[in-house]
Write a protein that holds these residues in place. Structure first.
Motif, short mmCIF file in Angstrom:
data_model
loop_
_atom_site.label_atom_id
_atom_site.label_comp_id
_atom_site.label_asym_id
_atom_site.label_seq_id
_atom_site.Cartn_x
_atom_site.Cartn_y
_atom_site.Cartn_z
N TYR A 88 0.81 -1.21 0.00
CA TYR A 88 0.00 0.00 0.00
C TYR A 88 0.85 1.27 0.00
O TYR A 88 0.33 2.37 0.04
CB TYR A 88 -0.95 0.01 1.21
CG TYR A 88 -2.12 -0.93 1.08
CD1 TYR A 88 -3.32 -0.49 0.51
CD2 TYR A 88 -2.03 -2.24 1.49
CE1 TYR A 88 -4.39 -1.35 0.36
CE2 TYR A 88 -3.11 -3.12 1.35
CZ TYR A 88 -4.27 -2.67 0.79
OH TYR A 88 -5.34 -3.53 0.65
N ARG A 111 -12.61 5.55 10.85
CA ARG A 111 -13.65 4.63 10.37
C ARG A 111 -14.95 4.90 11.15
O ARG A 111 -16.03 4.91 10.58
CB ARG A 111 -13.17 3.19 10.58
CG ARG A 111 -14.18 2.13 10.21
CD ARG A 111 -14.06 1.68 8.78
NE ARG A 111 -15.17 0.85 8.38
CZ ARG A 111 -15.18 0.02 7.35
NH1 ARG A 111 -14.16 -0.07 6.55
NH2 ARG A 111 -16.24 -0.69 7.06
N ARG A 341 -1.85 -8.33 3.76
CA ARG A 341 -1.57 -7.90 5.12
C ARG A 341 -0.13 -8.27 5.43
O ARG A 341 0.42 -9.19 4.81
CB ARG A 341 -2.48 -8.61 6.13
CG ARG A 341 -3.96 -8.32 5.97
CD ARG A 341 -4.29 -6.88 6.38
NE ARG A 341 -5.73 -6.65 6.34
CZ ARG A 341 -6.39 -6.17 5.30
NH1 ARG A 341 -5.74 -5.86 4.18
NH2 ARG A 341 -7.69 -5.98 5.37
N CYS A 408 -14.87 -3.28 2.91
CA CYS A 408 -15.13 -2.07 2.12
C CYS A 408 -16.26 -1.24 2.72
O CYS A 408 -17.37 -1.74 2.88
CB CYS A 408 -15.50 -2.49 0.69
SG CYS A 408 -15.93 -1.09 -0.35
#
Ligand code: HEM
Length: 478
Positions: A88, A111, A341, A408
């Protein structure tokens, strides 16, 4: 005094390493094959070595996990043992500390703040904007000569970009030559190359490519921060995601998001939210063009439920077959074809050892074609998504939107958008793939059709003429 036991129980044997390919380039392992054909490599390795496969990508150990329980372990039960991986890092240069790329307490707080903006009731405000953008696209198509080919993938990128602009910022981002679109494609290309390349020079090295990237990023920042500043000055009622994100407050501290956080979230949502859905729809239209029997069934459902009018939010739950078609297309061609991950502590997945620093890869593409969980895995069969058939399947055998705490956030938004757009398109026209147009998968950050999708448009006959032909067995897609 306590007596010392005469026998000490032997320590349990350490978990073994997962199997994996023995071939590869010295020191670099399978990295070139992963770069050349990652989908082929993953599919072959899973078939040959099983549900946990260990690769060597340079100095990194990469484990591909395809077992639904193993996936649950990584994404849900033991999620604390993992962070987002180094893959990422390219996106992070663009998205900063947005939801997709941030970690730990910062991510948790963001979040929690962003989640309410994606609640179903909030989403309903966006259905109208989605319908309006679909209408504009169809108007453009209406002016297109019948026999001339259209790049349907490019058209879908345009309409999903327009939708994200309207619903997030109440702004029209639709000008294909506009500054935002151009700057976005430069930064995305850079992020993609940067993530993929072992040898990419960091952005501070003064190369022409890096300078172009920085210029494009500055353009994006200026535009997004400009919109935020304007909102702060005159906070008129906008029924969009940005105003929802600006309004939310942390329940404990009563703090709202800073301009920088808003900028990172806006660019994250623009990026995460348009290409993925455009790809999902492009693959759906491709599959429908190869399966006219299924296409006729979608058209018949639309005729029965909508009778020729545009779909509203209230209609969507009744468009069950249309939704099953989208779900099946997300199975065969998941736009997020793999995500990773990185372990921060030792772990054991399906009996195999994972060391801190190891990468764990989950490929929805490979899992969705796993013969243990799917009959005729390569075949296109929307009937798999009848609720009674879904019930018997392990939860993590199907994960186009990921899973666990980092699932998502735009899942509901994307499904609603896909249903609205597909309904509008199929009601209007039948699309036929241009003969000999090469259809190849391009697994970049998302799974795109490499050469676009050139299709000809056949305007739909009056609704009554749509045949109700029963669904026959589906041939396998290429
Ligand atoms: C068909 C369309 C889409 C697909 C297949 C898709 C897929 C995914 C997947 C697999 C993840 C998890 C990645 C991981 O665990 O590393 C994710 C995360 C995310 N997606 Fe989507 N997505 C789609 C549409 C959207 C839309 C429309 C939005 C916004 C409007 C969006 C915003 C996000 C964000 C912000 C995250 C990060 C969530 C977090 O880590 O808290 N996505 N998406």
């Amino acid at each position: 005094m306590a007596s010392v036991p005469s026998t000490i129980a032997p320590a349990p044997a350490p978990a073994p390493l997962a199997p994996g390919p023995r071939w590869g380039v010295p020191l670099l392992g399978q990295v070139f094959e992963a770069w050349r054909d990652p989908l082929g490599l993953f599919m072959r390795a899973r078939a040959e070595h099983g549900d946990v496969v260990r690769f060597k990508f340079g100095h990194l150990r990469y484990h591909l996990v395809s077992d639904p329980e193993g996936i649950r372990h990584v994404l849900v039960d033991n999620a604390k043992a993992y962070t987002k991986s180094r893959n990422y890092k390219g996106l992070k240069l663009v998205l900063g500390q947005g939801l997709l790329t941030s970690e730990g307490d910062f991510w948790r707080r963001q979040r929690k703040l962003a989640q309410p903006a994606f609640h179903r009731e909030k989403m309903s405000a966006f259905a109208e904007a989605m319908g309006a953008c679909a209408g504009q696209m169809l108007e453009r198509w209406g002016a297109h000569p019948d026999s001339a080919a259209l790049d349907v993938h490019a058209e879908l990128m345009r309409v999903t970009f327009q939708i994200v602009g309207r619903t997030l910022l109440s702004t029209d981002l639709d000008d294909p030559n506009g500054a935002v679109g151009k700057a976005l494609s430069v930064v995305l290309q850079f992020a993609n190359d940067y993530a993929e390349s072992f040898f990419a020079l960091p952005p501070w090295v003064p190369t022409p490519r890096n300078a172009r990237f920085k210029r494009a990023l500055r353009t994006l920042d200026d535009i997004v921060l400009g919109i935020i500043e304007q909102r702060r000055r005159s906070p008129d009622a906008h029924n969009d995601l940005l105003s929802m994100l600006m309004a939310v407050r942390d329940q404990e501290t009563n703090e709202s998001m800073t301009d920088r956080q808003l900028r990172d979230e806006v660019i994250t949502i623009v990026l995460a939210g348009h290409e993925t859905t455009a790809n999902a729809l492009a693959w759906t239209l491709y599959l429908l063009s190869r399966h006219p029997d299924v296409e006729r069934r979608v058209a018949a459902e639309l005729r029965d439920v909508l009778g020729g009018r545009a779909p509203s939010l209230a209609d969507l739950p009744r468009l069950t077959f249309t939704k099953m078609v989208i779900e099946e297309s997300l199975r065969l061609y998941p736009p997020a074809w793999a995500f990773e991950r990185q372990a921060v502590e030792p772990d054991v997945i399906c009996g195999y050892a994972i060391a801190p620093g190891d990468i764990v890869g989950i490929s929805p593409y490979a899992v969705h074609r796993h013969p243990r969980h799917w009959d005729n895995p390569e075949g296109f069969d929307p009937e798999r998504f009848r609720p009674e058939r879904v019930e018997g399947r392990p939860r993590y055998a199907y994960l186009p939107f990921g899973g666990g705490p980092r699932v998502c956030i735009g899942n509901g938004f994307a499904m609603m958008e896909a249903q609205v757009l597909l309904a509008a398109i199929v009601q209007h026209a039948r699309l036929e793939l241009v003969p000999d147009h090469p259809v190849e998968l391009s697994p970049l950050i998302t799974l795109r059709p490499k050469h676009g999708l050139r299709m000809t448009l056949h305007r739909r006959a009056p609704a009554a003429a749509i045949s109700d032909a029963p669904l026959g067995p589906s041939p396998a897609p290429p």
